[in-house]
Structures are given as structure tokens and as C-alpha cells.
Design a protein around this motif. Structure first.
Motif, PDB file in Angstrom:
ATOM      1  N   VAL A   1     -14.347  -3.094  -6.389  1.00  0.00           N
ATOM      2  CA  VAL A   1     -14.306  -4.158  -7.921  1.00  0.00           C
ATOM      3  C   VAL A   1     -12.295  -3.237  -7.784  1.00  0.00           C
ATOM      4  CG1 VAL A   1     -13.082  -5.342 -10.020  1.00  0.00           C
ATOM      5  CG2 VAL A   1     -15.824  -4.787  -8.754  1.00  0.00           C
ATOM      6  N   GLU A   2     -11.292  -3.965  -6.615  1.00  0.00           N
ATOM      7  CA  GLU A   2      -9.891  -2.944  -6.364  1.00  0.00           C
ATOM      8  C   GLU A   2      -9.309  -3.716  -7.302  1.00  0.00           C
ATOM      9  OE1 GLU A   2      -9.819  -0.311  -3.377  1.00  0.00           O
ATOM     10  OE2 GLU A   2      -8.997  -2.077  -1.840  1.00  0.00           O
ATOM     11  N   LEU A   3      -8.357  -3.119  -7.827  1.00  0.00           N
ATOM     12  CA  LEU A   3      -7.269  -3.934  -8.717  1.00  0.00           C
ATOM     13  C   LEU A   3      -5.978  -2.847  -8.138  1.00  0.00           C
ATOM     14  CD1 LEU A   3      -8.724  -3.323 -12.391  1.00  0.00           C
ATOM     15  CD2 LEU A   3      -8.935  -5.278 -11.098  1.00  0.00           C
ATOM     16  N   MET A   4      -5.181  -3.829  -7.490  1.00  0.00           N
ATOM     17  CA  MET A   4      -4.210  -4.004  -6.586  1.00  0.00           C
ATOM     18  C   MET A   4      -2.781  -4.034  -7.933  1.00  0.00           C
ATOM     19  SD  MET A   4      -4.992  -5.139  -2.775  1.00  0.00           S
ATOM     20  CE  MET A   4      -5.764  -6.859  -4.289  1.00  0.00           C
ATOM     21  N   GLU A   5      -1.657  -3.026  -7.270  1.00  0.00           N
ATOM     22  CA  GLU A   5      -0.470  -3.436  -8.152  1.00  0.00           C
ATOM     23  C   GLU A   5       0.484  -3.829  -7.696  1.00  0.00           C
ATOM     24  OE1 GLU A   5       0.351  -1.918 -10.893  1.00  0.00           O
ATOM     25  OE2 GLU A   5      -1.245  -1.799 -11.232  1.00  0.00           O
TER      26      GLU A   5
ATOM     27  N   GLN B   1      -4.004   9.290   0.646  1.00  0.00           N
ATOM     28  CA  GLN B   1      -4.550   9.728   1.502  1.00  0.00           C
ATOM     29  C   GLN B   1      -5.972   8.349   2.078  1.00  0.00           C
ATOM     30  OE1 GLN B   1      -4.053  12.719   2.863  1.00  0.00           O
ATOM     31  NE2 GLN B   1      -2.195  12.451   2.193  1.00  0.00           N
ATOM     32  N   ARG B   2      -5.734   7.711   1.508  1.00  0.00           N
ATOM     33  CA  ARG B   2      -6.868   6.248   1.821  1.00  0.00           C
ATOM     34  C   ARG B   2      -5.394   5.344   1.072  1.00  0.00           C
ATOM     35  NH1 ARG B   2     -12.687   7.435   0.164  1.00  0.00           N
ATOM     36  NH2 ARG B   2     -12.856   9.650   1.432  1.00  0.00           N
ATOM     37  N   LEU B   3      -5.278   4.851   2.507  1.00  0.00           N
ATOM     38  CA  LEU B   3      -3.906   3.837   2.471  1.00  0.00           C
ATOM     39  C   LEU B   3      -4.853   2.359   2.745  1.00  0.00           C
ATOM     40  CD1 LEU B   3      -0.362   5.004   4.184  1.00  0.00           C
ATOM     41  CD2 LEU B   3      -1.387   4.758   1.428  1.00  0.00           C
ATOM     42  N   ARG B   4      -4.392   1.447   1.827  1.00  0.00           N
ATOM     43  CA  ARG B   4      -5.785   0.231   1.975  1.00  0.00           C
ATOM     44  C   ARG B   4      -4.590  -0.735   3.399  1.00  0.00           C
ATOM     45  NH1 ARG B   4      -8.168  -3.314  -0.409  1.00  0.00           N
ATOM     46  NH2 ARG B   4      -7.403  -5.694  -0.189  1.00  0.00           N
ATOM     47  N   ASN B   5      -3.467  -0.341   3.162  1.00  0.00           N
ATOM     48  CA  ASN B   5      -2.626  -0.883   4.138  1.00  0.00           C
ATOM     49  C   ASN B   5      -2.137   0.265   5.145  1.00  0.00           C
ATOM     50  OD1 ASN B   5      -0.628  -2.214   5.531  1.00  0.00           O
ATOM     51  ND2 ASN B   5       0.642  -3.711   3.980  1.00  0.00           N
ATOM     52  N   LYS B   6      -2.642   0.898   6.171  1.00  0.00           N
ATOM     53  CA  LYS B   6      -2.079   1.582   6.540  1.00  0.00           C
ATOM     54  C   LYS B   6      -0.895   1.255   7.316  1.00  0.00           C
ATOM     55  CE  LYS B   6      -6.370   4.167   7.824  1.00  0.00           C
ATOM     56  NZ  LYS B   6      -7.076   4.227   8.724  1.00  0.00           N
ATOM     57  N   ASP B   7      -0.659   0.186   7.439  1.00  0.00           N
ATOM     58  CA  ASP B   7       0.757  -0.713   8.474  1.00  0.00           C
ATOM     59  C   ASP B   7       2.034   0.488   7.458  1.00  0.00           C
ATOM     60  OD1 ASP B   7      -0.675  -0.586  10.830  1.00  0.00           O
ATOM     61  OD2 ASP B   7      -1.235  -3.222  10.380  1.00  0.00           O
ATOM     62  N   ASP B   8       1.339  -0.559   6.155  1.00  0.00           N
ATOM     63  CA  ASP B   8       3.138  -0.022   5.788  1.00  0.00           C
ATOM     64  C   ASP B   8       2.943   0.718   4.306  1.00  0.00           C
ATOM     65  OD1 ASP B   8       4.571  -0.267   4.188  1.00  0.00           O
ATOM     66  OD2 ASP B   8       4.544  -2.522   3.482  1.00  0.00           O
ATOM     67  N   PRO B   9       2.888   2.319   4.498  1.00  0.00           N
ATOM     68  CA  PRO B   9       2.289   3.448   3.504  1.00  0.00           C
ATOM     69  C   PRO B   9       2.753   2.919   2.631  1.00  0.00           C
ATOM     70  CG  PRO B   9       2.552   3.863   5.809  1.00  0.00           C
ATOM     71  CD  PRO B   9       3.124   2.755   6.062  1.00  0.00           C
ATOM     72  N   GLU B  10       4.116   2.598   2.803  1.00  0.00           N
ATOM     73  CA  GLU B  10       4.531   2.220   1.143  1.00  0.00           C
ATOM     74  C   GLU B  10       4.593   1.116   0.124  1.00  0.00           C
ATOM     75  OE1 GLU B  10       9.147   2.611   0.926  1.00  0.00           O
ATOM     76  OE2 GLU B  10       8.763   5.272   1.955  1.00  0.00           O
ATOM     77  N   ALA B  11       3.555   0.330   0.513  1.00  0.00           N
ATOM     78  CA  ALA B  11       3.100  -1.337  -0.102  1.00  0.00           C
ATOM     79  C   ALA B  11       2.512  -1.483  -1.352  1.00  0.00           C
ATOM     80  CB  ALA B  11       2.321  -2.045   1.144  1.00  0.00           C
ATOM     81  N   ASP B  12       3.306  -2.287  -2.070  1.00  0.00           N
ATOM     82  CA  ASP B  12       2.528  -2.381  -3.414  1.00  0.00           C
ATOM     83  C   ASP B  12       1.214  -2.545  -3.455  1.00  0.00           C
ATOM     84  OD1 ASP B  12       5.294  -2.309  -4.278  1.00  0.00           O
ATOM     85  OD2 ASP B  12       4.898  -4.193  -3.983  1.00  0.00           O
ATOM     86  N   SER B  13       0.461  -2.600  -2.421  1.00  0.00           N
ATOM     87  CA  SER B  13      -1.327  -3.241  -2.515  1.00  0.00           C
ATOM     88  C   SER B  13      -1.986  -1.336  -2.486  1.00  0.00           C
ATOM     89  CB  SER B  13      -1.825  -3.542  -1.262  1.00  0.00           C
ATOM     90  OG  SER B  13      -1.318  -3.778  -0.238  1.00  0.00           O
ATOM     91  N   ASN B  14      -1.315  -0.732  -1.853  1.00  0.00           N
ATOM     92  CA  ASN B  14      -1.691   0.882  -1.976  1.00  0.00           C
ATOM     93  C   ASN B  14      -1.745   1.510  -3.123  1.00  0.00           C
ATOM     94  OD1 ASN B  14      -1.825   0.936   1.110  1.00  0.00           O
ATOM     95  ND2 ASN B  14       0.345   1.052   1.313  1.00  0.00           N
ATOM     96  N   ARG B  15      -1.113   1.018  -3.881  1.00  0.00           N
ATOM     97  CA  ARG B  15      -0.897   1.421  -5.502  1.00  0.00           C
ATOM     98  C   ARG B  15      -2.615   0.927  -6.302  1.00  0.00           C
ATOM     99  NH1 ARG B  15       4.025  -0.256  -5.470  1.00  0.00           N
ATOM    100  NH2 ARG B  15       3.876  -0.606  -7.771  1.00  0.00           N
ATOM    101  N   ARG B  16      -3.195   1.335  -6.855  1.00  0.00           N
ATOM    102  CA  ARG B  16      -4.938   1.068  -6.858  1.00  0.00           C
ATOM    103  C   ARG B  16      -5.495   2.309  -7.432  1.00  0.00           C
ATOM    104  NH1 ARG B  16      -5.357   2.158  -1.864  1.00  0.00           N
ATOM    105  NH2 ARG B  16      -7.563   2.598  -1.023  1.00  0.00           N
ATOM    106  N   VAL B  17      -7.006   0.831  -8.471  1.00  0.00           N
ATOM    107  CA  VAL B  17      -8.109   1.860  -8.917  1.00  0.00           C
ATOM    108  C   VAL B  17      -8.718   1.512  -8.554  1.00  0.00           C
ATOM    109  CG1 VAL B  17      -8.304   2.221 -10.836  1.00  0.00           C
ATOM    110  CG2 VAL B  17      -7.058   2.750 -10.643  1.00  0.00           C
ATOM    111  N   SER B  18      -9.727   0.934  -8.186  1.00  0.00           N
ATOM    112  CA  SER B  18     -11.027   1.197  -7.740  1.00  0.00           C
ATOM    113  C   SER B  18     -12.716   1.652  -8.314  1.00  0.00           C
ATOM    114  CB  SER B  18     -11.451   0.766  -5.906  1.00  0.00           C
ATOM    115  OG  SER B  18     -10.344   0.846  -5.035  1.00  0.00           O
ATOM    116  N   VAL B  19     -13.325  -0.125  -8.913  1.00  0.00           N
ATOM    117  CA  VAL B  19     -14.887   0.984  -9.841  1.00  0.00           C
ATOM    118  C   VAL B  19     -15.526   0.271  -8.392  1.00  0.00           C
ATOM    119  CG1 VAL B  19     -16.102   0.174 -11.459  1.00  0.00           C
ATOM    120  CG2 VAL B  19     -13.554   0.302 -11.572  1.00  0.00           C
TER     121      VAL B  19
END
Length: 269
Positions: A124-128, A217-235
């Protein structure tokens, strides 16, 4: 003789009870009082917070304590349910249904919540977003929406025997403080804040297998390292088969490890 032959006079008295002396009014009054009590309870619930509403609703839906809502979980009685790999899709559907039902304005948050089944378990990922949806900007404290989602998730997972893993991730925007507080600390602190909140709402400490901070170090969107969705908490709800072992390494791909060197996260995160 005439006096002796007279018939005796019989007087019959009929006592008629007035309407106010009967017992029917007591039944009607009792019904009225019961209805008023029910009305007051409903009005009280409408003005109570969501936690109380869930607790009361959970009791009446399942008074034996077999339910999954706050105030009525199996974990309270020391019992639990193990979810096997083949049952994860059912758990996924149950969590999705609970989010739609229990979370206020969930339609606005839907695009920032993703539930998938991976090799490690149910994730479960909560993306910013740019507006800091689940955590305060540049801080580890969850927002109101973040608290609501994490509390609901805790209520759904508290009855499980499966181990839980909580991860924090950041993007790669430059950021730093004089004290050296970086995206490493922030990602770990956000994951730990989610852990504390889940423990406060039903999850047992022994259910938590790991709390991880990965920075960028585990980017969700590697094509855009600064994308908002890379900031997230996962359970992650680990498969039952993994209950006794170490969590599996996450495969490369959508959640794979980034090859870039760690950077500090931006203050606007």
C-alpha cells in the motif's frame, strides 16, 4: 302474606374505570422514551469524531469482537488471521472498499493511493503531491488526511498475523540543514511516524517486522527523480510464507533501487 311474597330488591353496581386509570398509556410512554433515547444517541454520534463512530459501528456490526474495525478486532483478544499469498487479492479489495467507505473525500485522494501485490506481499503506497497530501512539507508529521488513511489501514491490518514492513521514500531534490538532516533521516522518520500511528490504532508491536528509510535510492519514477510521486510511505503486508524469514529484496522496476548517489530532499517536500 303480601309482604312475605315481595321479591327482594337487588342492586347491581357497575364500576367504570376512567381512561387515565388504565395501563395502556404506560406502554405508549415507554415507547416514546425509547424513541427519544435512540434519537439522542443518533444526534450524539453525528456530532462525534470518526474514531468514535467507527468504534460504535464496529461493535454493533460484530458484538462478538470478530470484526476488523476499530473497537472490535481479533487482536484485542489475542487472536489473528494469517493471509496466504492466494488470499492477498481479497485483502486488497477489502482495504480498497474500506477506504472508499470510511475516508472522507477519498475521491480526492484516490490517485495518490496505490495498492498492488508484489513478490514481497501486498504493498500500500501513499504518494505525495505538490500540495503535501499525507505528510507535512519537509517534516515527518502526517497531515490530517495522512492520519486518517493510516488509522484506517491500521484498523484493517490489526487482526492479521502477517508481518508488516513500513518504508519511507523521498525524491532527489537538493535539500539540507545545518544540522545535517537529510532525506535519509526524513524518509526513516516518516516511516517511523506511520508505525507509531498504526500501533496507536490497533497494530501490535510484534507485527512490525521492519521500518525502512530509503531516501531517494528506490525511486518510483526513475525517469523523473524529482517527481512528487517519489515521495511516499509504503506499508507491505508480507506473505504468510515469509513470516519467519527476512523480507525479500524488492525487484528492480517500478519500485526498484535507483543507481544514483543519495541526495538531500528539497525543503518543499
Amino acid at each position: 302474606m303480601a309482604a312475605d311474597s315481595q321479591q327482594p330488591i337487588i342492586v347491581v353496581k357497575k364500576i367504570v374505570h376512567g381512561g387515565h386509570h388504565g395501563g395502556a398509556w404506560k406502554v405508549a410512554y415507554a415507547d416514546f422514551v425509547t424513541a427519544m433515547m435512540a434519537l439522542f444517541i443518533v444526534l450524539w454520534l453525528l456530532n462525534s469524531n470518526q474514531k468514535i463512530q467507527k468504534a460504535v459501528g464496529g461493535y454493533f456490526n460484530d458484538p462478538k469482537g470478530q470484526g476488523k474495525m476499530v473497537g472490535s478486532t481479533k487482536s484485542a483478544s489475542g487472536e489473528g488471521i494469517s493471509i496466504r499469498k492466494e488470499d492477498m487479492s481479497e485483502l486488497k479489495q477489502r482495504i480498497e472498499a474500506a477506504m472508499k467507505k470510511e475516508i472522507k473525500d477519498f475521491d480526492k485522494l484516490r490517485e495518490f493511493v496505490e495498492i498492488t501485490i508484489t513478490e514481497e506481499g501486498l504493498r500500500v503506497e501513499l504518494m505525495e503531491s505538490a500540495k503535501s497530501t499525507f505528510f507535512e512539507r519537509g517534516r515527518p508529521e502526517p497531515t490530517g488526511d495522512g492520519k486518517e488513511v493510516i488509522e484506517m489501514l491500521a484498523a484493517q491490518l490489526a487482526h492479521l498475523k502477517n508481518k508488516l514492513v513500513i518504508e519511507g521514500h523521498t525524491d532527489a531534490k537538493p535539500f539540507g540543514t545545518p544540522e545535517g538532516y537529510s532525506n535519509w533521516e526524513l524518509s526513516a522518520d516518516r516511516a517511523n511516524a506511520a508505525r507509531r500511528l498504526m500501533v496507536l490504532h490497533g497494530v501490535e508491536n510484534h507485527q512490525i517486522a521492519q521500518v525502512r528509510g530509503f531516501a531517494d535510492q528506490r525511486l518510483r519514477n526513475k525517469d523523473d527523480p524529482e517527481a512528487d510521486s517519489n515521495r511516499r510511505v509504503s506499508v507491505i503486508v508480507r506473505f504468510e510464507d515469509d513470516l519467519g524469514g527476512e523480507p525479500k529484496a524488492e525487484p528492480a522496476g517500478g519500485h526498484g533501487e535507483a543507481k544514483s548517489e543519495p541526495k538531500a530532499e528539497g525543503a518543499h517536500h
